[in-house]
Structure formats: structure tokens, C-alpha cells
Design a protein around this motif. Sequence first.
Motif, mmCIF file in Angstrom:
data_model
loop_
_atom_site.group_PDB
_atom_site.id
_atom_site.type_symbol
_atom_site.label_atom_id
_atom_site.label_comp_id
_atom_site.label_asym_id
_atom_site.label_seq_id
_atom_site.Cartn_x
_atom_site.Cartn_y
_atom_site.Cartn_z
ATOM 1 N N UNK A 19 -5.932 9.916 -11.233
ATOM 2 C CA UNK A 19 -5.308 11.215 -11.519
ATOM 3 C C UNK A 19 -5.990 12.346 -10.755
ATOM 4 N N UNK A 20 -7.312 12.365 -10.782
ATOM 5 C CA UNK A 20 -8.058 13.446 -10.123
ATOM 6 C C UNK A 20 -7.835 13.452 -8.613
ATOM 7 N N UNK A 21 -7.724 12.276 -8.022
ATOM 8 C CA UNK A 21 -7.463 12.208 -6.582
ATOM 9 C C UNK A 21 -6.110 12.830 -6.259
ATOM 10 N N UNK A 22 -5.117 12.554 -7.084
ATOM 11 C CA UNK A 22 -3.795 13.142 -6.843
ATOM 12 C C UNK A 22 -3.823 14.650 -7.073
ATOM 13 N N UNK A 23 -4.444 15.070 -8.158
ATOM 14 C CA UNK A 23 -4.424 16.491 -8.525
ATOM 15 C C UNK A 23 -5.222 17.344 -7.546
ATOM 16 N N UNK A 24 -6.416 16.890 -7.190
ATOM 17 C CA UNK A 24 -7.315 17.723 -6.381
ATOM 18 C C UNK A 24 -7.495 17.227 -4.945
ATOM 19 N N UNK A 25 -6.668 16.289 -4.524
ATOM 20 C CA UNK A 25 -6.849 15.679 -3.208
ATOM 21 C C UNK A 25 -6.429 16.512 -2.029
ATOM 22 N N UNK A 26 -5.714 17.601 -2.253
ATOM 23 C CA UNK A 26 -5.287 18.439 -1.137
ATOM 24 C C UNK A 26 -3.986 17.963 -0.528
ATOM 25 N N UNK A 27 -3.604 18.610 0.549
ATOM 26 C CA UNK A 27 -2.334 18.313 1.197
ATOM 27 C C UNK A 27 -2.488 17.786 2.614
ATOM 28 N N UNK A 28 -3.674 17.314 2.969
ATOM 29 C CA UNK A 28 -3.876 16.778 4.314
ATOM 30 C C UNK A 28 -2.931 15.606 4.530
ATOM 31 N N UNK A 29 -2.246 15.627 5.669
ATOM 32 C CA UNK A 29 -1.273 14.575 5.921
ATOM 33 C C UNK A 29 -1.153 14.290 7.410
ATOM 34 N N UNK A 30 -0.465 13.220 7.706
ATOM 35 C CA UNK A 30 -0.188 12.824 9.076
ATOM 36 C C UNK A 30 1.276 12.379 9.125
ATOM 37 N N UNK A 31 1.928 12.687 10.228
ATOM 38 C CA UNK A 31 3.309 12.255 10.431
ATOM 39 C C UNK A 31 3.289 10.904 11.148
ATOM 40 N N UNK A 32 3.953 9.925 10.551
ATOM 41 C CA UNK A 32 4.060 8.603 11.156
ATOM 42 C C UNK A 32 5.552 8.350 11.363
ATOM 43 N N UNK A 40 -4.474 12.073 0.226
ATOM 44 C CA UNK A 40 -4.872 11.940 -1.172
ATOM 45 C C UNK A 40 -4.038 10.860 -1.870
ATOM 46 N N UNK A 41 -2.770 10.733 -1.489
ATOM 47 C CA UNK A 41 -1.935 9.707 -2.109
ATOM 48 C C UNK A 41 -2.309 8.312 -1.619
ATOM 49 N N UNK A 42 -2.767 8.225 -0.363
ATOM 50 C CA UNK A 42 -3.254 6.942 0.144
ATOM 51 C C UNK A 42 -4.504 6.526 -0.623
ATOM 52 N N UNK A 43 -5.426 7.471 -0.825
ATOM 53 C CA UNK A 43 -6.634 7.160 -1.596
ATOM 54 C C UNK A 43 -6.288 6.818 -3.044
ATOM 55 N N UNK A 44 -5.333 7.548 -3.617
ATOM 56 C CA UNK A 44 -4.889 7.237 -4.982
ATOM 57 C C UNK A 44 -4.283 5.838 -5.031
ATOM 58 N N UNK A 45 -3.524 5.470 -4.000
ATOM 59 C CA UNK A 45 -2.932 4.131 -3.945
ATOM 60 C C UNK A 45 -4.012 3.057 -3.865
ATOM 61 N N UNK A 143 5.517 -1.309 -6.215
ATOM 62 C CA UNK A 143 6.371 -0.145 -5.946
ATOM 63 C C UNK A 143 5.550 1.135 -5.995
ATOM 64 N N UNK A 144 4.658 1.238 -6.952
ATOM 65 C CA UNK A 144 3.805 2.427 -7.061
ATOM 66 C C UNK A 144 2.960 2.583 -5.801
ATOM 67 N N UNK A 145 2.359 1.507 -5.348
ATOM 68 C CA UNK A 145 1.510 1.566 -4.148
ATOM 69 C C UNK A 145 2.338 2.008 -2.940
ATOM 70 N N UNK A 146 3.490 1.386 -2.721
ATOM 71 C CA UNK A 146 4.308 1.736 -1.552
ATOM 72 C C UNK A 146 4.889 3.140 -1.643
ATOM 73 N N UNK A 147 5.258 3.581 -2.843
ATOM 74 C CA UNK A 147 5.757 4.944 -2.992
ATOM 75 C C UNK A 147 4.653 5.962 -2.681
ATOM 76 N N UNK A 148 3.434 5.670 -3.082
ATOM 77 C CA UNK A 148 2.324 6.587 -2.821
ATOM 78 C C UNK A 148 1.948 6.658 -1.343
ATOM 79 N N UNK A 149 2.011 5.545 -0.643
ATOM 80 C CA UNK A 149 1.533 5.552 0.748
ATOM 81 C C UNK A 149 2.598 5.987 1.755
#
Length: 186
Positions: A19-32, A40-45, A143-149
Motif C-alpha cells: 500500500x505504501x509503495x502505491x500511495x507514496x511511490x510518486x509518478x515516475x514512469x517510462x513509455x514503452x 511505483x506500480x512495478x515495485x508494488x507488483x 491479473x493484479x500483477x499484470x494490471x500493475x506493471x
Amino acid sequence: MNLPNKLTVLRIFLIPVFMLIIIFGGNAHVEVGSFTVYWNLVFAAIVFAIASITDWFDGRIARGRHLITNFGKFADPLADKMLTMTAFIFLVSLKLAPAWVVAIIVCRELAVTGLRLILAENKGQVLAAKMPGKIKTTCQMFSIIFLLIGNFFYIGTILLYLALIFTIYSGWDYFHQSWGVFKGSM
């Protein structure tokens, strides 16, 4: 406390980390390609995957070494429900899963948990997990893992709807098979 129960407790402790990773993980992202991957969602996954793997290991170790305990019978399915329901609620809040699908999944989980409690208390019976329920749990977790990543090629969405089908079917199956026992306590 034996190893399977320690793994169950670890799974419970990983829920707030997730939960904390999702809430406080920030918005850093990469376009693939056409997909956006949020770190943060990858780490949460990853945390979710580790917690999910403990479910497989604790059951395998408990059965293989004959370490099944009352605590494990109670805490293991509870930890699974807490983990998956938390993830699904976050997926809805992130607009990665439809609320109606998650509502059906959560209602089924609560209904089957209630059925298990009624059967255990009134009839002394344990409602063991069956193959459709195990497939449901596996589909939910993947499904949760793939939706998060990033839901590449809609794998997460496909698995989510497959999980929904097995959620409904396995819930019906548990109630159908328990109806004779359940009916006598009404």
C-alpha cells in the motif's frame, strides 16, 4: 511458530508495504510503446508477487511436512483475501480495474468466508479449497500483477475477466456442495 505460519504472517506484513509503495511511490514512469509503466506500480507488483509466492510456499511446506495448524487454517485464507482485496481496491482507485468486477470478487470472497465460518462453527466441517477456487486465486494474483506493471497486450484484463468467471463458478460450487449441510442449520 512454524515456517508456514511465519510465511503467512510475512504475507500479512507485506500488505501495508504494498500500500505504501502505491500511495507514496510518486509518478515516475517510462513509455514503452503505447504503454505507460509507473515505477511505483512495478515495485508494488514485485512486493505483491513476493507475498503471493509465500502463499504457494506456506501451503506446500505445511502439507509436505505435516505442519498444518489451526492458526494456519484460519490465517492463510484470511491473508490471501486481505492481500487480493487490498490490491483490487487500489486497482479500482487507480482506474486499472472496473469497480463492478471487483465488487463481485469481494462479495464472493466474503460470502465463501462466511460459509466456511458457519460450516466450521455449526457442523465442525472445514471447507477445503478446490481446483476452481485455486484457479480463481491464481488468475486473480496474476491479473493484479499484470494490471500493475502496465497491462501489456491486455494480459491483465484478460486474466481479470477469467478470474471473474472462476470467482463466480467456484463460489457457486462451494455453496452448491455445502447446501445440504448448510440447509440443516437454517
